[in-house]
Design an enzyme around this catalytic site. Structure first.
Site, PDB file in Angstrom:
ATOM      1  N   ASP A  71      28.879 -29.482 102.842  1.00 59.20           N
ATOM      2  CA  ASP A  71      27.932 -28.667 101.979  1.00 59.20           C
ATOM      3  C   ASP A  71      27.394 -27.273 102.426  1.00 59.20           C
ATOM      4  O   ASP A  71      26.414 -27.132 102.075  1.00 59.20           O
ATOM      5  CB  ASP A  71      27.025 -29.413 101.160  1.00 59.20           C
ATOM      6  CG  ASP A  71      27.645 -30.684 100.390  1.00 59.20           C
ATOM      7  OD1 ASP A  71      28.658 -30.982 100.495  1.00 59.20           O
ATOM      8  OD2 ASP A  71      26.888 -31.655  99.813  1.00 59.20           O
ATOM      9  N   LYS A  74      33.078 -33.244  95.799  1.00 58.59           N
ATOM     10  CA  LYS A  74      32.452 -34.322  95.315  1.00 58.59           C
ATOM     11  C   LYS A  74      31.372 -34.056  94.430  1.00 58.59           C
ATOM     12  O   LYS A  74      30.948 -32.900  94.370  1.00 58.59           O
ATOM     13  CB  LYS A  74      31.687 -35.230  96.384  1.00 58.59           C
ATOM     14  CG  LYS A  74      30.826 -34.279  97.105  1.00 58.59           C
ATOM     15  CD  LYS A  74      30.032 -34.874  98.398  1.00 58.59           C
ATOM     16  CE  LYS A  74      29.096 -34.016  99.289  1.00 58.59           C
ATOM     17  NZ  LYS A  74      27.961 -33.857  98.291  1.00 58.59           N
ATOM     18  N   CYS A  91      22.915 -35.175 101.573  1.00 59.03           N
ATOM     19  CA  CYS A  91      24.182 -35.424 101.765  1.00 59.03           C
ATOM     20  C   CYS A  91      24.465 -35.848 103.010  1.00 59.03           C
ATOM     21  O   CYS A  91      25.331 -36.512 103.544  1.00 59.03           O
ATOM     22  CB  CYS A  91      24.731 -34.073 101.309  1.00 59.03           C
ATOM     23  SG  CYS A  91      24.833 -34.263  99.329  1.00 59.03           S
TER      24      CYS A  91
HETATM   25  C1  VGL Z   1      22.580 -32.057  97.946  1.00 59.44           C
HETATM   26  C2  VGL Z   1      21.029 -32.144  96.467  1.00 59.44           C
HETATM   27  C3  VGL Z   1      22.322 -32.199  95.469  1.00 59.44           C
HETATM   28  C4  VGL Z   1      23.049 -31.812  99.531  1.00 59.44           C
HETATM   29  C5  VGL Z   1      23.405 -31.875  96.992  1.00 59.44           C
HETATM   30  O1  VGL Z   1      24.064 -31.239  99.814  1.00 59.44           O
HETATM   31  O2  VGL Z   1      22.146 -32.262 100.217  1.00 59.44           O
HETATM   32  N1  VGL Z   1      21.433 -31.966  97.624  1.00 59.44           N
HETATM   33  N2  VGL Z   1      23.440 -31.893  95.865  1.00 59.44           N
END
Ligand code: VGL
Ligand code: ZN
Length: 197
Positions: free
Chosen positions: A9, A106, A151
């Protein structure tokens, strides 16, 4: 032994100026690019929510970002709206090397969040990544990216549980760190046999 780099991410919304900015999120881009050559495979994940996703505070009456709620699958943090499919915030950081073997999206189902790259937050709906890695003979994973305590953490724990040999390069991760979440994640990762390097 086939060793993959799993980059979690590294997207605009998790970098300074983004909707759910992780402090120093952009600092890990250059180190991640620099390590890609050391691996047999590079896999990028992309948080990829439809507008109005159930993990967004804005989708709930009387809720603010970072409040908790109860979903059918258990407790869930409500986040600022982030990584909406097709928006600039959902794009990878512009300097990230995206010449990857696989991009795994995702969190694309409205009613369920997905922190882990392996399972959605009900902890049983698979993303398909396990099958991809195992059918390529990948046994060892190094994780980097955002955020360490969400994540990256959930992905590392699931990977260890699935039998992969897992290392998290902490220098190439950055954390949200709310209510002690970073310390808790570090302890849980160590207990699960994840190497924190
Ligand atoms: C994430 C919160 C919401 C992350 C993704 O990538 O850690 N955290 N969505
Ligand atoms: Zn998200």
């Amino acid at each position: 032994m086939t060793h993959a780099l799993l980059v979690i991410d590294v997207q605009n919304d998790f970098c300074p100026g983004g909707a759910l900015a992780v402090p120093g999120g952009d600092e890990i881009v250059a180190p991640i690019n620099a390590m890609m050559d050391e691996f047999d495979a590079v896999i990028l994940t992309q948080d990829w929510h439809p507008a109005g996703h159930s993990s967004f505070a804005g989708s709930h009456d009387d809720k603010n970002p970072f409040d908790m709620t109860e979903m059918r699958y258990g407790p869930q943090v409500l986040w600022p709206d982030h990584c909406v499919q097709g928006t600039e915030g959902a794009n990878f950081h512009p300097d990230l090397n995206t010449h990857a073997d696989l991009v795994l999206r995702k969190g694309f189902r409205s009613g369920i969040d997905s922190y882990s790259a392996f399972f959605e937050n009900d902890q049983k709906t698979p993303t398909g990544l396990e099958g991809y890695l195992k059918s390529r003979g990948i046994t060892k994973l190094t994780l980097v990216g955002l955020a360490t305590d969400f994540c990256v953490y959930y992905s590392a724990i699931d990977a260890a549980r699935l039998g992969f040999d897992v290392t998290v390069r902490m220098d190439a991760c950055r954390a949200i760190d709310m209510d002690g979440s970073l310390a808790a994640a570090e302890t849980a990762m160590r207990e699960a046999g994840v190497i924190l390097a």
